[in-house]
Motif scaffolding. Structure first.
Motif, short mmCIF file in Angstrom:
data_model
loop_
_atom_site.label_atom_id
_atom_site.label_comp_id
_atom_site.label_asym_id
_atom_site.label_seq_id
_atom_site.Cartn_x
_atom_site.Cartn_y
_atom_site.Cartn_z
N PRO A 1 1.70 -19.59 10.72
CA PRO A 1 3.01 -19.28 10.14
C PRO A 1 4.15 -19.62 11.11
O PRO A 1 4.01 -19.44 12.33
CB PRO A 1 2.95 -17.76 9.90
CG PRO A 1 1.49 -17.47 9.78
CD PRO A 1 0.84 -18.39 10.77
N PHE A 2 5.25 -20.12 10.57
CA PHE A 2 6.41 -20.44 11.40
C PHE A 2 7.69 -19.80 10.87
O PHE A 2 8.73 -19.85 11.53
CB PHE A 2 6.61 -21.96 11.50
CG PHE A 2 6.93 -22.63 10.20
CD1 PHE A 2 8.24 -22.78 9.77
CD2 PHE A 2 5.92 -23.11 9.38
CE1 PHE A 2 8.54 -23.40 8.56
CE2 PHE A 2 6.19 -23.73 8.17
CZ PHE A 2 7.51 -23.89 7.76
N GLY A 3 7.62 -19.20 9.67
CA GLY A 3 8.80 -18.58 9.09
C GLY A 3 8.43 -17.51 8.08
O GLY A 3 7.25 -17.25 7.84
N ILE A 4 9.46 -16.88 7.50
CA ILE A 4 9.21 -15.79 6.55
C ILE A 4 10.32 -15.76 5.49
O ILE A 4 11.49 -16.06 5.78
CB ILE A 4 9.13 -14.44 7.29
CG1 ILE A 4 8.74 -13.32 6.32
CG2 ILE A 4 10.41 -14.14 8.04
CD1 ILE A 4 8.45 -12.00 7.02
N VAL A 5 9.92 -15.40 4.28
CA VAL A 5 10.87 -15.16 3.18
C VAL A 5 10.90 -13.66 2.95
O VAL A 5 9.86 -13.02 2.80
CB VAL A 5 10.42 -15.89 1.90
CG1 VAL A 5 11.38 -15.59 0.74
CG2 VAL A 5 10.33 -17.40 2.13
N ASP A 6 12.11 -13.07 2.93
CA ASP A 6 12.21 -11.61 2.79
C ASP A 6 11.92 -11.18 1.35
O ASP A 6 11.68 -12.02 0.46
CB ASP A 6 13.58 -11.11 3.25
CG ASP A 6 14.74 -11.69 2.45
OD1 ASP A 6 14.52 -12.18 1.32
OD2 ASP A 6 15.88 -11.65 2.95
N ALA A 7 11.93 -9.88 1.12
CA ALA A 7 11.57 -9.33 -0.19
C ALA A 7 12.48 -9.85 -1.30
O ALA A 7 12.01 -10.17 -2.41
CB ALA A 7 11.63 -7.81 -0.13
N GLU A 8 13.76 -9.96 -1.02
CA GLU A 8 14.70 -10.47 -2.02
C GLU A 8 14.36 -11.92 -2.39
O GLU A 8 14.36 -12.30 -3.56
CB GLU A 8 16.12 -10.39 -1.48
CG GLU A 8 17.19 -10.85 -2.48
CD GLU A 8 18.59 -10.73 -1.94
OE1 GLU A 8 19.54 -11.13 -2.64
OE2 GLU A 8 18.75 -10.22 -0.80
N GLY A 9 14.03 -12.71 -1.38
CA GLY A 9 13.67 -14.10 -1.64
C GLY A 9 12.36 -14.22 -2.37
O GLY A 9 12.19 -15.10 -3.24
N MET A 10 11.41 -13.33 -2.04
CA MET A 10 10.10 -13.38 -2.70
C MET A 10 10.21 -13.05 -4.18
O MET A 10 9.37 -13.49 -4.99
CB MET A 10 9.12 -12.44 -2.00
CG MET A 10 8.63 -12.94 -0.65
SD MET A 10 7.86 -14.58 -0.74
CE MET A 10 6.42 -14.25 -1.78
N ALA A 11 11.23 -12.31 -4.55
CA ALA A 11 11.43 -12.03 -5.97
C ALA A 11 11.70 -13.32 -6.74
O ALA A 11 11.27 -13.49 -7.89
CB ALA A 11 12.59 -11.05 -6.14
N ILE A 12 12.39 -14.27 -6.10
CA ILE A 12 12.64 -15.58 -6.72
C ILE A 12 11.37 -16.43 -6.68
O ILE A 12 10.99 -17.07 -7.67
CB ILE A 12 13.78 -16.32 -5.99
CG1 ILE A 12 15.08 -15.49 -6.07
CG2 ILE A 12 13.97 -17.71 -6.55
CD1 ILE A 12 15.60 -15.27 -7.47
N VAL A 13 10.70 -16.43 -5.52
CA VAL A 13 9.48 -17.24 -5.36
C VAL A 13 8.44 -16.86 -6.41
O VAL A 13 7.75 -17.71 -6.98
CB VAL A 13 8.91 -17.08 -3.93
CG1 VAL A 13 7.55 -17.79 -3.81
CG2 VAL A 13 9.89 -17.62 -2.89
N ASN A 14 8.34 -15.57 -6.67
CA ASN A 14 7.34 -15.10 -7.64
C ASN A 14 7.64 -15.53 -9.07
O ASN A 14 6.76 -15.47 -9.95
CB ASN A 14 7.23 -13.58 -7.58
CG ASN A 14 6.24 -13.12 -6.54
OD1 ASN A 14 5.06 -13.46 -6.60
ND2 ASN A 14 6.71 -12.36 -5.56
N LYS A 15 8.85 -15.99 -9.32
CA LYS A 15 9.21 -16.46 -10.66
C LYS A 15 8.77 -17.90 -10.92
O LYS A 15 8.78 -18.37 -12.07
CB LYS A 15 10.73 -16.35 -10.88
CG LYS A 15 11.25 -14.92 -10.92
CD LYS A 15 12.76 -14.93 -11.11
CE LYS A 15 13.33 -13.51 -11.14
NZ LYS A 15 14.82 -13.54 -11.33
#
Length: 317
Positions: free
Chosen positions: A256-270
């Motif tokens: 891993p080299f980075g992270i998407v926060d919870a708010e961003g993961m809400a978009i990714v999950n769509k």
């Protein structure tokens, strides 16, 4: 006449005897004196020899003392020299360690501050078509905004986690690589993968642009972002975002080299997951055809697939 002659002989003999006795006495006296002198000479010689012996013993004793003192001083001098050598060696070792640490810091963190990049090219469009020009050093921490067909999310990259991966990703984003890129492998409960370009010509130059592995420092947990790999030193442009804790990937060299926060993961999950795993194991795109045909293939056969419209470094540097 005969009587006179005998008398004369007697008298002569008497005189001769007296004369001899007188001569013997002085000789005896002289002999005594010589003996006494010899005895005195012997005593004197003995006394001289004893004195010489005593002086020799004294000289030997003094020499022994001088040698003992010299030995002690020599040992002290040797000890000082050894201590000094050890101190010098320790100092040299400490200096070498500091130098090595500084070199390591310089190599692993050439850009020490967030938002500051090094060796930035004058023309990023050249980098897009020539991976050998992708030599910029990423900032220590930087954020990338993804604009997608389902909304926007932000990824935070930490160069310390994987310097080579963070640098490669930075160069790709700055060069405009993630424009109109499909999320071609989206598996519910596992991860979503993207990073094959929509133009076959771009794929041809980047497909062989492999980089060395980074040591795994972070785990593949929910929201963590990692380069895809097919074996040792095989990372190129494809990355994935973990939908859950996939720590089993750590031992397989996925860094891993980075992270998407919870708010961003809400978009990714769509993002659309209906196609699932890629062909031939699933209904999703075949990566070989995608490499060779690009978006013409994706948009014709996978109309519901979501795309990354663009990606940009937020600080603009």
């Amino acid at each position: 006449m005969k009587t006179f002659t005998r008398l004369s002989l007697v008298i002569a003999a008497s005189l001769l005897a007296a004369s001899c006795g007188k001569a013997k006495a002085p000789a005896q006296a002289a002999a005594l004196k010589v003996g006494e002198a010899a005895e005195k000479a012997g005593e004197a010689a003995k006394a001289g020899a004893d004195e010489a012996s005593d002086r020799a013993k004294a000289a030997a004793t003094a020499a022994g003392k001088v040698a003992a003192v010299a030995k002690v001083e020599a040992l002290k001098t040797a000890k000082v020299a050894v201590d000094s050598a050890e101190a010098t060696a320790l100092a040299a070792k400490a200096a070498a360690a500091k130098t090595a640490a500084a070199a390591k810091t310089a190599a692993a963190g050439a850009a020490p501050a967030a938002g500051v990049a090094g060796d930035v090219p004058a023309d990023w469009s050249v980098v897009l078509k020539d991976p050998s020009k992708a030599t910029a050093t990423a900032p220590a921490v930087y954020k990338v905004k993804f604009e997608t067909t389902k909304g926007d999310f932000v990824m935070t990259v930490h160069r310390e986690w994987a310097p080579l991966g963070a640098d490669r990703f930075y160069n790709l984003v700055k060069a405009g690589y993630f424009k109109d890129i499909g999320f071609f492998r989206n598996i519910a409960g596992f991860m979503v993968q993207f990073g094959i370009h929509g133009e076959p010509a771009i794929n041809r130059v980047w497909r062989s642009a492999r980089m060395k592995d980074d040591p795994v420092k972070q785990s593949n947990k929910l929201g963590y972002v990692t380069f895809a790999t097919s074996g040792k030193d095989s990372r190129t442009t494809q990355i994935f975002i973990n939908y859950k804790n996939n720590s089993f990937l750590d031992k397989m060299g996925f860094t891993p080299f980075g992270i998407v926060d919870a708010e961003g993961m809400a978009i990714v999950n769509k993002l659309y997951k209906g196609y699932g795993e890629g062909a031939p194991r699933g209904k999703g795109p075949d990566q070989g055809r995608l490499q060779g045909q690009g978006n013409t293939y994706l948009k014709a056969e996978f109309p519901l697939m979501d795309f990354c419209k663009t990606a940009s470094v937020l600080d603009g540097k």
